[in-house]
Design a protein around this motif. Sequence first.
Motif, PDB file in Angstrom:
ATOM      1  N   MET A   4       0.838  -1.210   0.000  1.00  0.00           N
ATOM      2  CA  MET A   4       0.000   0.000   0.000  1.00  0.00           C
ATOM      3  C   MET A   4       0.866   1.249   0.000  1.00  0.00           C
ATOM      4  O   MET A   4       0.547   2.243  -0.688  1.00  0.00           O
ATOM      5  N   ILE A   5       1.971   1.219   0.762  1.00  0.00           N
ATOM      6  CA  ILE A   5       2.862   2.375   0.830  1.00  0.00           C
ATOM      7  C   ILE A   5       3.479   2.662  -0.533  1.00  0.00           C
ATOM      8  O   ILE A   5       3.428   3.788  -1.040  1.00  0.00           O
ATOM      9  N   PHE A   6       4.047   1.611  -1.172  1.00  0.00           N
ATOM     10  CA  PHE A   6       4.686   1.818  -2.466  1.00  0.00           C
ATOM     11  C   PHE A   6       3.662   2.131  -3.549  1.00  0.00           C
ATOM     12  O   PHE A   6       3.933   2.910  -4.473  1.00  0.00           O
ATOM     13  N   SER A   7       2.465   1.509  -3.426  1.00  0.00           N
ATOM     14  CA  SER A   7       1.404   1.807  -4.390  1.00  0.00           C
ATOM     15  C   SER A   7       1.027   3.281  -4.331  1.00  0.00           C
ATOM     16  O   SER A   7       0.874   3.944  -5.375  1.00  0.00           O
ATOM     17  N   LEU A  53       8.329  12.540  -1.442  1.00  0.00           N
ATOM     18  CA  LEU A  53       7.534  11.326  -1.250  1.00  0.00           C
ATOM     19  C   LEU A  53       8.389  10.179  -0.708  1.00  0.00           C
ATOM     20  O   LEU A  53       8.010   9.506   0.258  1.00  0.00           O
ATOM     21  N   MET A  54       9.552   9.958  -1.349  1.00  0.00           N
ATOM     22  CA  MET A  54      10.347   8.777  -1.015  1.00  0.00           C
ATOM     23  C   MET A  54      10.850   8.816   0.426  1.00  0.00           C
ATOM     24  O   MET A  54      11.078   7.763   1.031  1.00  0.00           O
ATOM     25  N   GLY A  55      11.015  10.011   1.004  1.00  0.00           N
ATOM     26  CA  GLY A  55      11.391  10.095   2.412  1.00  0.00           C
ATOM     27  C   GLY A  55      10.345   9.432   3.302  1.00  0.00           C
ATOM     28  O   GLY A  55      10.653   8.568   4.128  1.00  0.00           O
ATOM     29  N   ALA A  56       9.074   9.809   3.086  1.00  0.00           N
ATOM     30  CA  ALA A  56       7.992   9.202   3.866  1.00  0.00           C
ATOM     31  C   ALA A  56       7.851   7.716   3.549  1.00  0.00           C
ATOM     32  O   ALA A  56       7.532   6.904   4.428  1.00  0.00           O
ATOM     33  N   VAL A  57       8.104   7.356   2.282  1.00  0.00           N
ATOM     34  CA  VAL A  57       7.979   5.951   1.885  1.00  0.00           C
ATOM     35  C   VAL A  57       8.962   5.076   2.651  1.00  0.00           C
ATOM     36  O   VAL A  57       8.601   4.032   3.200  1.00  0.00           O
TER      37      VAL A  57
END
Lengths: 68, 68, 68, 68, 68
Positions: free
Chosen positions: D23-26, D42-46
């Motif tokens: 779900m996170i990567f989606s 975005l990628m920081g939070a991911v």
Amino acid sequence: MTGSINVIGYALATLGPAIGVAMIFSSAINGIARQPEARGALMGAVYIGFAVVEALAILGFVLAFVIR
Amino acid sequence: MTGSINVIGYALATLGPAIGVAMIFSSAINGIARQPEARGALMGAVYIGFAVVEALAILGFVLAFVIR
Amino acid sequence: MTGSINVIGYALATLGPAIGVAMIFSSAINGIARQPEARGALMGAVYIGFAVVEALAILGFVLAFVIR
Amino acid sequence: MTGSINVIGYALATLGPAIGVAMIFSSAINGIARQPEARGALMGAVYIGFAVVEALAILGFVLAFVIR
Amino acid sequence: MTGSINVIGYALATLGPAIGVAMIFSSAINGIARQPEARGALMGAVYIGFAVVEALAILGFVLAFVIR
């Protein structure tokens, strides 16, 4: 390891109805938030759907006592 | 702790088809609400999808009697 | 109460891949319906995703025969 | 009927993290597709979300060996 | 095969509340992202919903110690 497997049976019987009734009321709340004047027409469908879904969980409650 | 594990088998066999058929009809209802004139074209796909999904649950009902 | 627990193992092994492959094709169908000209680019990603997800269920089928 | 119930325990421990990380990567992929310039933020939070969710499955892997 | 089935009971009791509380906060985060000035009104409903859902898991924790 004690206890009756009937309690698990009732628990599983509430899983679907609980999510189902929540989906019905969730759709109703979203619908009323979008069109507040459609409240009357919406709630008619909500109560019918709520009754037939909730009945499945009530039957599970009865079954837990009847079948041993 | 009495009862047949076949009943649990049939119960699990209805889980997917019940949600699946509901998804098909839910999509059909949403589609008809958006484009009422597409009702005929929609219901053709609905009945094919409904039949192949419902069949899986019916097979579970048969299996519960056949395999012991 | 007869039967092999390996059948339940295979059944659980198909649960995720079946829903997963269906999500992939469902997204592909939605994507093609929105942009029919993107069909070629979409289907490339679909077949890669389909293969790696379906393989998990096939491995479950193999495992049901190998481990006893 | 052989085998260790710890394998089922690890399997259940991966169920939530696998869907959660997906779900996170989606969400990240959808977000980057919508605003490609927001990729860094975005990628920081991911990666933070991915790490704390994945850790739950790794703990299940450890637990399967430790507790007998 | 050792261990208490109460741990599985608590684990199942956290499944729904965990997803439920996550849905509440997820909706709150989406709502604040869309209308940051509605933060105060949103968080009131969030804390009420959070408390009644979280309580179900806490009760499961208590039950795991009380019933043997």
